[in-house]
Design a protein around this motif. Structure first.
Motif, PDB file in Angstrom:
ATOM      1  N   ALA A   1       0.930  -1.186   0.166  1.00  0.00           N
ATOM      2  CA  ALA A   1      -0.153  -0.136  -0.335  1.00  0.00           C
ATOM      3  C   ALA A   1       0.985   1.227  -0.087  1.00  0.00           C
ATOM      4  O   ALA A   1       0.669   2.064   0.689  1.00  0.00           O
ATOM      5  CB  ALA A   1      -1.018   0.141   1.073  1.00  0.00           C
ATOM      6  N   GLY A   2       1.805   1.132  -0.432  1.00  0.00           N
ATOM      7  CA  GLY A   2       2.498   2.075  -1.186  1.00  0.00           C
ATOM      8  C   GLY A   2       3.178   3.309  -1.784  1.00  0.00           C
ATOM      9  O   GLY A   2       1.183   3.227  -2.453  1.00  0.00           O
TER      10      GLY A   2
ATOM     11  N   SER B   1       1.736   0.789  -5.028  1.00  0.00           N
ATOM     12  CA  SER B   1       0.847   0.528  -4.688  1.00  0.00           C
ATOM     13  C   SER B   1       0.050   1.358  -5.740  1.00  0.00           C
ATOM     14  O   SER B   1      -1.285   1.121  -6.596  1.00  0.00           O
ATOM     15  CB  SER B   1       0.697  -0.376  -3.926  1.00  0.00           C
TER      16      SER B   1
ATOM     17  N   ASN C   1      -2.244  -5.168   2.559  1.00  0.00           N
ATOM     18  CA  ASN C   1      -0.900  -4.973   3.309  1.00  0.00           C
ATOM     19  C   ASN C   1      -0.810  -5.114   4.932  1.00  0.00           C
ATOM     20  O   ASN C   1      -1.875  -5.258   6.131  1.00  0.00           O
ATOM     21  CB  ASN C   1      -1.244  -3.388   3.243  1.00  0.00           C
ATOM     22  N   ARG C   2       0.601  -5.724   4.986  1.00  0.00           N
ATOM     23  CA  ARG C   2       0.670  -5.431   6.730  1.00  0.00           C
ATOM     24  C   ARG C   2       0.710  -4.641   7.201  1.00  0.00           C
ATOM     25  O   ARG C   2      -0.076  -5.064   8.790  1.00  0.00           O
ATOM     26  CB  ARG C   2       2.572  -5.655   6.334  1.00  0.00           C
ATOM     27  N   THR C   3       0.911  -3.353   7.556  1.00  0.00           N
ATOM     28  CA  THR C   3      -0.493  -2.296   7.758  1.00  0.00           C
ATOM     29  C   THR C   3      -1.484  -2.089   7.306  1.00  0.00           C
ATOM     30  O   THR C   3      -2.078  -1.626   6.245  1.00  0.00           O
ATOM     31  CB  THR C   3       0.843  -1.131   8.033  1.00  0.00           C
TER      32      THR C   3
ATOM     33  N   ARG D   1      -2.834   1.290   6.382  1.00  0.00           N
ATOM     34  CA  ARG D   1      -2.753   2.332   5.329  1.00  0.00           C
ATOM     35  C   ARG D   1      -3.164   1.251   4.184  1.00  0.00           C
ATOM     36  O   ARG D   1      -3.464   2.393   2.756  1.00  0.00           O
ATOM     37  CB  ARG D   1      -0.859   1.382   4.776  1.00  0.00           C
TER      38      ARG D   1
ATOM     39  N   MET E   1      -3.057  -9.142   5.738  1.00  0.00           N
ATOM     40  CA  MET E   1      -2.492 -10.005   5.460  1.00  0.00           C
ATOM     41  C   MET E   1      -2.677 -11.088   5.616  1.00  0.00           C
ATOM     42  O   MET E   1      -3.149 -12.789   4.179  1.00  0.00           O
ATOM     43  CB  MET E   1      -0.879  -9.846   6.223  1.00  0.00           C
TER      44      MET E   1
ATOM     45  N   THR F   1       3.797  -5.428  -4.528  1.00  0.00           N
ATOM     46  CA  THR F   1       4.215  -4.133  -5.397  1.00  0.00           C
ATOM     47  C   THR F   1       5.376  -3.640  -3.872  1.00  0.00           C
ATOM     48  O   THR F   1       5.476  -2.702  -3.697  1.00  0.00           O
ATOM     49  CB  THR F   1       3.031  -3.101  -5.081  1.00  0.00           C
ATOM     50  N   THR F   2       5.505  -4.280  -2.948  1.00  0.00           N
ATOM     51  CA  THR F   2       6.250  -4.354  -1.626  1.00  0.00           C
ATOM     52  C   THR F   2       7.592  -4.837  -1.993  1.00  0.00           C
ATOM     53  O   THR F   2       8.004  -4.943  -3.587  1.00  0.00           O
ATOM     54  CB  THR F   2       5.889  -4.845  -0.601  1.00  0.00           C
ATOM     55  N   SER F   3       8.831  -4.423  -1.365  1.00  0.00           N
ATOM     56  CA  SER F   3      10.576  -4.750  -1.510  1.00  0.00           C
ATOM     57  C   SER F   3      10.016  -6.217  -1.343  1.00  0.00           C
ATOM     58  O   SER F   3      11.723  -6.511  -1.409  1.00  0.00           O
ATOM     59  CB  SER F   3      10.871  -4.138  -0.438  1.00  0.00           C
ATOM     60  N   LEU F   4       9.330  -7.676  -1.080  1.00  0.00           N
ATOM     61  CA  LEU F   4       9.307  -8.497  -0.488  1.00  0.00           C
ATOM     62  C   LEU F   4       9.899  -9.195  -1.386  1.00  0.00           C
ATOM     63  O   LEU F   4       9.645  -9.022  -3.019  1.00  0.00           O
ATOM     64  CB  LEU F   4       7.690  -9.369  -0.343  1.00  0.00           C
TER      65      LEU F   4
HETATM   66  P1  ATR Z   1       6.226   2.576  -2.094  1.00  0.00           P
HETATM   67  O1  ATR Z   1       6.060   4.008  -2.429  1.00  0.00           O
HETATM   68  O2  ATR Z   1       7.902   1.822  -2.645  1.00  0.00           O
HETATM   69  O3  ATR Z   1       6.094   1.856  -2.910  1.00  0.00           O
HETATM   70  P2  ATR Z   1       6.603   2.478   0.177  1.00  0.00           P
HETATM   71  O4  ATR Z   1       6.077   3.057   0.514  1.00  0.00           O
HETATM   72  O5  ATR Z   1       7.685   2.176   1.386  1.00  0.00           O
HETATM   73  O6  ATR Z   1       7.340   1.667  -0.884  1.00  0.00           O
HETATM   74  O7  ATR Z   1       5.946   1.193   0.963  1.00  0.00           O
HETATM   75  C1  ATR Z   1       6.870  -0.163   0.988  1.00  0.00           C
HETATM   76  C2  ATR Z   1       4.814  -1.848   0.710  1.00  0.00           C
HETATM   77  O8  ATR Z   1       5.849  -2.358   1.280  1.00  0.00           O
HETATM   78  C3  ATR Z   1       4.058  -1.027   1.939  1.00  0.00           C
HETATM   79  O9  ATR Z   1       3.016  -1.996   1.777  1.00  0.00           O
HETATM   80  C4  ATR Z   1       5.158  -1.474   3.054  1.00  0.00           C
HETATM   81  O10 ATR Z   1       4.189  -2.158   3.790  1.00  0.00           O
HETATM   82  P3  ATR Z   1       3.702  -1.663   5.526  1.00  0.00           P
HETATM   83  O11 ATR Z   1       2.764  -0.540   4.569  1.00  0.00           O
HETATM   84  O12 ATR Z   1       3.239  -2.606   6.337  1.00  0.00           O
HETATM   85  O13 ATR Z   1       4.984  -1.006   5.850  1.00  0.00           O
HETATM   86  C5  ATR Z   1       5.646  -3.062   2.251  1.00  0.00           C
HETATM   87  N1  ATR Z   1       6.302  -3.478   3.289  1.00  0.00           N
HETATM   88  C6  ATR Z   1       8.183  -3.774   2.919  1.00  0.00           C
HETATM   89  N2  ATR Z   1       8.697  -5.039   3.900  1.00  0.00           N
HETATM   90  C7  ATR Z   1       7.167  -5.428   3.922  1.00  0.00           C
HETATM   91  C8  ATR Z   1       7.511  -6.912   4.931  1.00  0.00           C
HETATM   92  N3  ATR Z   1       8.291  -7.751   4.951  1.00  0.00           N
HETATM   93  N4  ATR Z   1       6.537  -7.386   4.440  1.00  0.00           N
HETATM   94  C9  ATR Z   1       5.281  -7.036   4.206  1.00  0.00           C
HETATM   95  N5  ATR Z   1       5.244  -6.059   3.478  1.00  0.00           N
HETATM   96  C10 ATR Z   1       6.100  -5.026   3.114  1.00  0.00           C
END
Ligand code: ATR
Length: 281
Positions: A136-137, A140, A159-161, A164, A181, A197-200
């Motif tokens: 949800a960053g 996303s 999303n984890r959080t 958001r 999740m 869309t996450t860095s996973l």
């Molecule tokens: P960007 O602008 O590149 O999308 P961001 O705004 O930092 O980057 O968003 C990163 C996303 O990756 C978020 O949805 C984040 O989840 P949270 O909102 O819970 O922080 C998610 N994310 C990053 N590392 C994660 C992990 N290890 N497991 C699950 N979600 C992760």
């Protein structure tokens, strides 16, 4: 760039830091391909100096036709632009600027790059009603906007959080739904697209097993992570026999509209360009 003897057109990627950007490689390739006398360069500008940078873009004294904007200036670029387009205004973030008649225009090409990549590599990927977006960053947000504009009826954001994801659902309205999740298996059921869309999985770091068997058999799985090109998520999807599309094409396609604005030629995303960027990874 204050050297007025310099000829041709010039574009930038502005950020802080900006050294690791792959954009100079992409635009440099197209400049050479078209034989355009011009340049595309990285410019490091702090948050404090960004308004002055934009003012010099607007009044022409910087010598630039426009450029890309990256972290941490994407949000402020929309607020400071004279003519933000509807896409960047709705997202509250721009990645592309250009000057016309002394006015700074902004847009956001991430969503377009996302769609063009899938259209190129998996024609027909969009024949479903239901899509699932993990994360949800900022990325996303652009992808949700693109999927909504493409006509998906249900876009589920996991999303984890969860708060958001809920913010995005509120922002985009009735076709976008938020989930924690824990709801992933239920949400994936019957979906035709799954996007990370996450860095996973970046740099091959392990990821959890996703219940991809819940997706439609002819669904597509894609990742915005492109290092490595075949990410842990795409490997999982391949094991489930699902169609996969890597994220490199999104990076390449999002660069197209900017190049056309600054240099006046419509560039192509060629296999040669793809190979050039892969060789640099
Ligand atoms: P960007 O602008 O590149 O999308 P961001 O705004 O930092 O980057 O968003 C990163 C996303 O990756 C978020 O949805 C984040 O989840 P949270 O909102 O819970 O922080 C998610 N994310 C990053 N590392 C994660 C992990 N290890 N497991 C699950 N979600 C992760």
């Amino acid at each position: 760039m204050s050297d007025s003897r310099e000829t041709g057109r010039h574009a930038f990627v502005v950020g802080y830091p900006v050294k690791h950007s792959r954009s100079p490689l992409i635009h440099g390739y197209w400049l050479r391909q078209f034989g355009i006398e011009g340049s595309y360069r990285t410019v490091e500008v702090t948050e404090a100096d960004f308004p002055v940078f934009l003012e010099r873009l607007r009044d022409g004294s910087s010598g630039y036709s426009g450029g890309n904007v990256t972290i941490p200036h994407k949000e402020r670029a929309v607020r400071l632009a004279d003519r933000p387009d509807a896409l960047s205004e709705e997202l509250g973030a721009a990645n592309t600027l250009w000057v016309e008649d002394g006015l700074v225009h902004s847009t956001n090409t991430d969503g377009l790059g996302f769609l063009a990549n899938l259209d190129e590599r998996k024609p027909g990927w969009d024949c479903f009603d239901k899509a699932v977006v993990l994360g949800a960053g900022g990325a996303s947000r652009a992808i949700i906007q693109a999927l909504r504009n493409r006509g998906f009826d249900e876009i589920h954001v996991v999303n984890r959080t969860v708060e958001r994801a809920e913010e995005l659902a509120d922002r985009f309205g009735k076709r976008v739904f938020a989930h924690p999740m824990g709801a992933l298996a239920e949400v994936l059921t019957g979906a035709g697209l799954f996007v990370n869309t996450t860095s996973l999985g970046m740099h091959g770091t392990p990821i959890p097993d996703f219940p991809l068997e819940r997706l439609k058999a002819d669904a597509t799985v894609t990742d915005i992570v492109y290092v490595p090109l075949v990410t842990p998520l795409l490997l999982q999807a391949e094991r489930h026999g699902l169609a996969t599309v890597d994220g490199l094409g999104m990076l390449l396609h999002q660069a197209v509209p900017g190049f056309e604005k600054w240099f006046g030629r419509l560039p192509q995303v060629t296999p040669e360009l793809r190979a050039l960027v892969i060789a640099d990874m």
